[in-house]
Design a protein around this motif. Structure first.
Motif, PDB file in Angstrom:
ATOM      1  N   ASP A 156      -5.988  -0.654  -8.216  1.00 60.44           N
ATOM      2  CA  ASP A 156      -6.290  -1.505  -7.066  1.00 60.44           C
ATOM      3  C   ASP A 156      -6.008  -0.736  -5.771  1.00 60.44           C
ATOM      4  O   ASP A 156      -4.858  -0.390  -5.488  1.00 60.44           O
ATOM      5  CB  ASP A 156      -5.431  -2.769  -7.126  1.00 60.44           C
ATOM      6  CG  ASP A 156      -5.832  -3.801  -6.083  1.00 60.44           C
ATOM      7  OD1 ASP A 156      -6.406  -3.412  -5.048  1.00 60.44           O
ATOM      8  OD2 ASP A 156      -5.559  -5.000  -6.304  1.00 60.44           O
ATOM      9  N   PRO A 157      -7.030  -0.465  -4.960  1.00 58.10           N
ATOM     10  CA  PRO A 157      -6.818   0.321  -3.734  1.00 58.10           C
ATOM     11  C   PRO A 157      -5.910  -0.363  -2.718  1.00 58.10           C
ATOM     12  O   PRO A 157      -5.276   0.315  -1.903  1.00 58.10           O
ATOM     13  CB  PRO A 157      -8.237   0.504  -3.181  1.00 58.10           C
ATOM     14  CG  PRO A 157      -9.037  -0.604  -3.781  1.00 58.10           C
ATOM     15  CD  PRO A 157      -8.443  -0.843  -5.129  1.00 58.10           C
ATOM     16  N   THR A 158      -5.828  -1.691  -2.760  1.00 57.35           N
ATOM     17  CA  THR A 158      -4.963  -2.389  -1.804  1.00 57.35           C
ATOM     18  C   THR A 158      -3.487  -2.219  -2.151  1.00 57.35           C
ATOM     19  O   THR A 158      -2.618  -2.428  -1.296  1.00 57.35           O
ATOM     20  CB  THR A 158      -5.295  -3.895  -1.754  1.00 57.35           C
ATOM     21  OG1 THR A 158      -4.992  -4.496  -3.024  1.00 57.35           O
ATOM     22  CG2 THR A 158      -6.765  -4.112  -1.431  1.00 57.35           C
ATOM     23  N   LEU A 159      -3.202  -1.838  -3.404  1.00 53.57           N
ATOM     24  CA  LEU A 159      -1.819  -1.641  -3.834  1.00 53.57           C
ATOM     25  C   LEU A 159      -1.398  -0.173  -3.791  1.00 53.57           C
ATOM     26  O   LEU A 159      -0.207   0.129  -3.864  1.00 53.57           O
ATOM     27  CB  LEU A 159      -1.632  -2.175  -5.257  1.00 53.57           C
ATOM     28  CG  LEU A 159      -1.909  -3.664  -5.466  1.00 53.57           C
ATOM     29  CD1 LEU A 159      -1.804  -4.018  -6.944  1.00 53.57           C
ATOM     30  CD2 LEU A 159      -0.946  -4.511  -4.649  1.00 53.57           C
ATOM     31  N   ALA A 160      -2.368   0.722  -3.669  1.00 55.51           N
ATOM     32  CA  ALA A 160      -2.085   2.161  -3.728  1.00 55.51           C
ATOM     33  C   ALA A 160      -1.044   2.620  -2.706  1.00 55.51           C
ATOM     34  O   ALA A 160      -0.149   3.408  -3.048  1.00 55.51           O
ATOM     35  CB  ALA A 160      -3.384   2.949  -3.573  1.00 55.51           C
ATOM     36  N   PRO A 161      -1.096   2.171  -1.437  1.00 52.01           N
ATOM     37  CA  PRO A 161      -0.086   2.634  -0.476  1.00 52.01           C
ATOM     38  C   PRO A 161       1.339   2.272  -0.895  1.00 52.01           C
ATOM     39  O   PRO A 161       2.264   3.079  -0.751  1.00 52.01           O
ATOM     40  CB  PRO A 161      -0.485   1.918   0.826  1.00 52.01           C
ATOM     41  CG  PRO A 161      -1.938   1.630   0.673  1.00 52.01           C
ATOM     42  CD  PRO A 161      -2.118   1.318  -0.779  1.00 52.01           C
ATOM     43  N   LEU A 162       1.504   1.061  -1.422  1.00 53.47           N
ATOM     44  CA  LEU A 162       2.842   0.639  -1.840  1.00 53.47           C
ATOM     45  C   LEU A 162       3.291   1.404  -3.078  1.00 53.47           C
ATOM     46  O   LEU A 162       4.469   1.759  -3.206  1.00 53.47           O
ATOM     47  CB  LEU A 162       2.865  -0.865  -2.114  1.00 53.47           C
ATOM     48  CG  LEU A 162       4.254  -1.455  -2.392  1.00 53.47           C
ATOM     49  CD1 LEU A 162       5.151  -1.305  -1.162  1.00 53.47           C
ATOM     50  CD2 LEU A 162       4.152  -2.927  -2.784  1.00 53.47           C
ATOM     51  N   PHE A 163       2.372   1.673  -3.988  1.00 54.02           N
ATOM     52  CA  PHE A 163       2.722   2.442  -5.182  1.00 54.02           C
ATOM     53  C   PHE A 163       3.247   3.829  -4.798  1.00 54.02           C
ATOM     54  O   PHE A 163       4.203   4.337  -5.395  1.00 54.02           O
ATOM     55  CB  PHE A 163       1.508   2.586  -6.101  1.00 54.02           C
ATOM     56  CG  PHE A 163       1.128   1.315  -6.816  1.00 54.02           C
ATOM     57  CD1 PHE A 163       2.037   0.280  -6.965  1.00 54.02           C
ATOM     58  CD2 PHE A 163      -0.145   1.158  -7.345  1.00 54.02           C
ATOM     59  CE1 PHE A 163       1.691  -0.894  -7.631  1.00 54.02           C
ATOM     60  CE2 PHE A 163      -0.496  -0.006  -8.017  1.00 54.02           C
ATOM     61  CZ  PHE A 163       0.419  -1.033  -8.154  1.00 54.02           C
ATOM     62  N   LYS A 164       2.629   4.449  -3.807  1.00 51.84           N
ATOM     63  CA  LYS A 164       3.080   5.771  -3.364  1.00 51.84           C
ATOM     64  C   LYS A 164       4.502   5.701  -2.806  1.00 51.84           C
ATOM     65  O   LYS A 164       5.322   6.593  -3.039  1.00 51.84           O
ATOM     66  CB  LYS A 164       2.122   6.321  -2.311  1.00 51.84           C
ATOM     67  CG  LYS A 164       0.754   6.704  -2.859  1.00 51.84           C
ATOM     68  CD  LYS A 164      -0.133   7.264  -1.757  1.00 51.84           C
ATOM     69  CE  LYS A 164      -1.504   7.644  -2.303  1.00 51.84           C
ATOM     70  NZ  LYS A 164      -2.395   8.170  -1.229  1.00 51.84           N
ATOM     71  N   GLY A 224       0.947  -2.614   2.295  1.00 51.55           N
ATOM     72  CA  GLY A 224       0.454  -3.065   1.001  1.00 51.55           C
ATOM     73  C   GLY A 224       1.309  -4.122   0.338  1.00 51.55           C
ATOM     74  O   GLY A 224       0.927  -4.649  -0.714  1.00 51.55           O
ATOM     75  N   TYR A 225       2.450  -4.458   0.936  1.00 43.12           N
ATOM     76  CA  TYR A 225       3.334  -5.427   0.272  1.00 43.12           C
ATOM     77  C   TYR A 225       2.733  -6.828   0.193  1.00 43.12           C
ATOM     78  O   TYR A 225       2.896  -7.502  -0.838  1.00 43.12           O
ATOM     79  CB  TYR A 225       4.693  -5.479   0.964  1.00 43.12           C
ATOM     80  CG  TYR A 225       5.724  -6.225   0.148  1.00 43.12           C
ATOM     81  CD1 TYR A 225       6.297  -5.636  -0.973  1.00 43.12           C
ATOM     82  CD2 TYR A 225       6.106  -7.520   0.479  1.00 43.12           C
ATOM     83  CE1 TYR A 225       7.227  -6.315  -1.740  1.00 43.12           C
ATOM     84  CE2 TYR A 225       7.038  -8.210  -0.281  1.00 43.12           C
ATOM     85  CZ  TYR A 225       7.596  -7.604  -1.388  1.00 43.12           C
ATOM     86  OH  TYR A 225       8.514  -8.284  -2.150  1.00 43.12           O
ATOM     87  N   PRO A 226       2.036  -7.320   1.230  1.00 44.10           N
ATOM     88  CA  PRO A 226       1.406  -8.645   1.100  1.00 44.10           C
ATOM     89  C   PRO A 226       0.439  -8.710  -0.084  1.00 44.10           C
ATOM     90  O   PRO A 226       0.399  -9.713  -0.809  1.00 44.10           O
ATOM     91  CB  PRO A 226       0.680  -8.822   2.436  1.00 44.10           C
ATOM     92  CG  PRO A 226       1.476  -7.998   3.395  1.00 44.10           C
ATOM     93  CD  PRO A 226       1.891  -6.791   2.606  1.00 44.10           C
ATOM     94  N   ALA A 227      -0.330  -7.638  -0.281  1.00 48.07           N
ATOM     95  CA  ALA A 227      -1.254  -7.606  -1.419  1.00 48.07           C
ATOM     96  C   ALA A 227      -0.476  -7.613  -2.734  1.00 48.07           C
ATOM     97  O   ALA A 227      -0.894  -8.234  -3.719  1.00 48.07           O
ATOM     98  CB  ALA A 227      -2.144  -6.371  -1.334  1.00 48.07           C
ATOM     99  N   PHE A 228       0.658  -6.915  -2.744  1.00 50.14           N
ATOM    100  CA  PHE A 228       1.501  -6.879  -3.941  1.00 50.14           C
ATOM    101  C   PHE A 228       2.046  -8.272  -4.250  1.00 50.14           C
ATOM    102  O   PHE A 228       2.059  -8.700  -5.408  1.00 50.14           O
ATOM    103  CB  PHE A 228       2.651  -5.896  -3.730  1.00 50.14           C
ATOM    104  CG  PHE A 228       3.524  -5.702  -4.939  1.00 50.14           C
ATOM    105  CD1 PHE A 228       3.241  -4.713  -5.862  1.00 50.14           C
ATOM    106  CD2 PHE A 228       4.632  -6.515  -5.158  1.00 50.14           C
ATOM    107  CE1 PHE A 228       4.040  -4.525  -6.986  1.00 50.14           C
ATOM    108  CE2 PHE A 228       5.435  -6.344  -6.274  1.00 50.14           C
ATOM    109  CZ  PHE A 228       5.136  -5.345  -7.190  1.00 50.14           C
ATOM    110  N   GLN A 229       2.490  -8.972  -3.225  1.00 49.65           N
ATOM    111  CA  GLN A 229       2.993 -10.331  -3.431  1.00 49.65           C
ATOM    112  C   GLN A 229       1.922 -11.227  -4.034  1.00 49.65           C
ATOM    113  O   GLN A 229       2.192 -12.018  -4.944  1.00 49.65           O
ATOM    114  CB  GLN A 229       3.474 -10.921  -2.106  1.00 49.65           C
ATOM    115  CG  GLN A 229       4.828 -10.422  -1.644  1.00 49.65           C
ATOM    116  CD  GLN A 229       5.282 -11.108  -0.379  1.00 49.65           C
ATOM    117  OE1 GLN A 229       4.591 -11.066   0.640  1.00 49.65           O
ATOM    118  NE2 GLN A 229       6.439 -11.746  -0.430  1.00 49.65           N
ATOM    119  N   SER A 230       0.708 -11.092  -3.532  1.00 46.74           N
ATOM    120  CA  SER A 230      -0.389 -11.920  -4.032  1.00 46.74           C
ATOM    121  C   SER A 230      -0.731 -11.591  -5.485  1.00 46.74           C
ATOM    122  O   SER A 230      -1.150 -12.468  -6.246  1.00 46.74           O
ATOM    123  CB  SER A 230      -1.632 -11.730  -3.154  1.00 46.74           C
ATOM    124  OG  SER A 230      -1.376 -12.128  -1.822  1.00 46.74           O
TER     125      SER A 230
END
Length: 212
Positions: free
Chosen positions: A85-93, A110-116
């Protein structure tokens, strides 16, 4: 006689743990496929990489440490949707960089996307997270059992060749499990931290096994 009984009991543990390692290796292979696969990241149902419970015939406790082997399932190898998921990639890094200290991820990109997506993350990553925990338990017990050979005076290739073979089998399996785990690369950290944080979001408490 007591030394012989201790040696035989120790040899049984070598054989049991070696058999357990083969199951873990099969599950690791399936996990690697699900992480590395180039197949489309379509939604999939949760897959048990390990069949819960294992066989009661191969569970044991050794010097206070318990082992409950589980048998590997044969899951399909579709790539984890959330990992791509590209919206989660920044947080994964960020997670990989900070591992194992998550810090204040809530302020990260990217944390809001992670929460969702935390529900999907939990369901997708739990089988592999459970596998990681099983590997930790295996390596702790295997290292302990292997170290017992140093204190067994009857442990030599001339008088007990079969036991020496069992020792070497477990040593090789132990090394191979660690090697296979290492081949998962940074995804190990991503999955461990993602599952832990998603668990915390859902349950409002830390995942109890993460600090191990």
């Amino acid at each position: 006689m007591a030394d012989e009984l201790n040696l035989n009991k120790w040899a049984d543990h070598l054989i049991i743990l070696h058999a357990h390692a083969q199951g873990l290796l099969a599950a690791l292979h399936a996990a690697k496929q699900s992480i590395d696969s180039d197949s489309p990241s379509s939604p999939t149902s949760a897959i048990d990489l390990l069949s819960k419970g294992g066989s009661p015939d191969v569970g044991f406790s050794y010097n206070g440490a318990s082992v409950s082997p589980a048998s590997p399932a044969r899951p399909g190898a579709e790539r984890l949707k959330t990992l791509g998921d590209p919206t989660l990639a920044p947080l994964f890094k960020i997670m990989v960089k900070k591992f194992p200290d998550a810090g204040d991820l809530a302020k990260s990109s990217g944390y809001p996307a992670f929460q969702s997506a935390h529900g999907d993350i939990l369901s997708e990553m739990q089988p592999i997270y459970d596998l990681f925990l099983a590997i930790m338990e295996f390596t702790e017990n295997a290292a302990m059992v292997l170290s017992q050979g140093i204190n067994l005076v009857s442990f030599n290739s001339e008088s007990n060749p079969d036991i020496v073979d069992a020792f070497l089998d477990l040593l090789v399996s132990y090394t191979f499990v660690l090697h296979m785990l290492a081949t998962l690369g940074n995804e190990r950290k991503t999955i461990a931290m993602s599952f832990s944080r998603a668990y915390q979001i859902k349950n409002s408490e830390a995942e109890p096994s993460f600090q191990r």
